[in-house]
Design an enzyme around this catalytic site. Sequence first.
Site, mmCIF file in Angstrom:
data_model
loop_
_atom_site.group_PDB
_atom_site.id
_atom_site.type_symbol
_atom_site.label_atom_id
_atom_site.label_comp_id
_atom_site.label_asym_id
_atom_site.label_seq_id
_atom_site.Cartn_x
_atom_site.Cartn_y
_atom_site.Cartn_z
ATOM 1 N N GLY A 189 5.071 -23.169 -26.072
ATOM 2 C CA GLY A 189 5.523 -22.759 -24.749
ATOM 3 C C GLY A 189 6.104 -21.368 -24.743
ATOM 4 O O GLY A 189 5.762 -20.516 -25.563
ATOM 5 N N ASP A 190 7.020 -21.142 -23.835
ATOM 6 C CA ASP A 190 7.549 -19.794 -23.628
ATOM 7 C C ASP A 190 8.671 -19.411 -24.578
ATOM 8 O O ASP A 190 8.933 -18.219 -24.784
ATOM 9 C CB ASP A 190 8.065 -19.651 -22.195
ATOM 10 C CG ASP A 190 9.261 -20.563 -21.927
ATOM 11 O OD1 ASP A 190 9.108 -21.787 -22.076
ATOM 12 O OD2 ASP A 190 10.338 -20.054 -21.569
ATOM 13 N N THR A 214 15.313 -27.300 -23.986
ATOM 14 C CA THR A 214 15.407 -26.024 -24.687
ATOM 15 C C THR A 214 16.847 -25.511 -24.664
ATOM 16 O O THR A 214 17.551 -25.708 -23.680
ATOM 17 C CB THR A 214 14.494 -25.004 -23.989
ATOM 18 O OG1 THR A 214 13.150 -25.467 -24.032
ATOM 19 C CG2 THR A 214 14.570 -23.640 -24.651
ATOM 20 N N THR A 260 14.472 -21.803 -19.692
ATOM 21 C CA THR A 260 14.241 -23.203 -20.010
ATOM 22 C C THR A 260 13.441 -23.832 -18.881
ATOM 23 O O THR A 260 13.830 -23.747 -17.721
ATOM 24 C CB THR A 260 15.560 -23.981 -20.194
ATOM 25 O OG1 THR A 260 15.276 -25.384 -20.223
ATOM 26 C CG2 THR A 260 16.555 -23.703 -19.083
#
Length: 324
Positions: free
Chosen positions: A220-221, A190, A240
Amino acid sequence: MTSPAHANDRPTALVIHGGAGVIERDALDAGEDRAIRADLDRALDAGHAVLARGGSALDAAEAAVRALEESPRFNAGKGAVFNAEGRHELDASVMEGHTRRAGAVAGVTTVRNPVRLARAVMEHSPHVMLIGDGAEAFADTRPELDRVDNRWFDTDHRREQLEQAQAREAAARHSGAADPADLKGTYFGTVGAVALDAHGHIAAATSTGGMTNKRWGRVGDSPVIGAGTWADDRCGVSGTGWGEFFIRAAVAHDICARVAYRGDSLQAAADEVLMNVVPGLGGDGGAIALDADGNIAMPFNTSGMYRGWVKPDGSRGTAIFREE
């Protein structure tokens, strides 16, 4: 004549990351090491040029992330990982601290720079997050966005990673020994940036290809405001790592909340969340954080994290390994 942007001579700063994970010196040859650092430097150049001319933190963060999305060496944009179907699904988000405006996209497949689409969602729609076909349809309304075939994101290295992941998955199914812990450190890359401009404003941006071999539209986040990205008027964060745990711990917001509500220093807040809270849940990863005074924190609980910075005094650097 002094420009209004610099009238108060406030400090500017920029911090970027290209992902955290298992990054061992003996697995990274000298040529690749130099190439990664050169790409980090290019992203710093892009973001800092905006700040140096009095531009906004939002413009600087976007510029830095776009530069990283153009590199095949990070898991975002051109270097995005493959999902289980052999395609790319891209996620990104941006947040402007002093206004709390935010934009995010997930599962997009044809937008060359997802961070630009996330910003367009923030500035040209009434929404914060768009996903999949809807995000693509919105992108169709924005002529300034560059569009590409999904195959444009392909790289040989990511294809090899997919094949290796699917071979491991098949072997685990055959032996009945599948272990979720095997995910640790295997998929990071990321990218993100946090900037402080001469107006004293902070902005953060994050972009990713997600997890190698992901399926079922996994997100994901990175596009989740408060988990992978956060900015307010005193603090900004881009994360990340293993996204499921960053979502569960609201990592980006938690760091800034500790600064805002408890008065923790930026370093103390970031260290507590990344070195204790996330691993305490079973996750791993890293984050970059920046406060309104230009302080920078870059904690990670993995063996390495691609990172770079320009401090308020103008000093700058890049690093990969823990001891740097």
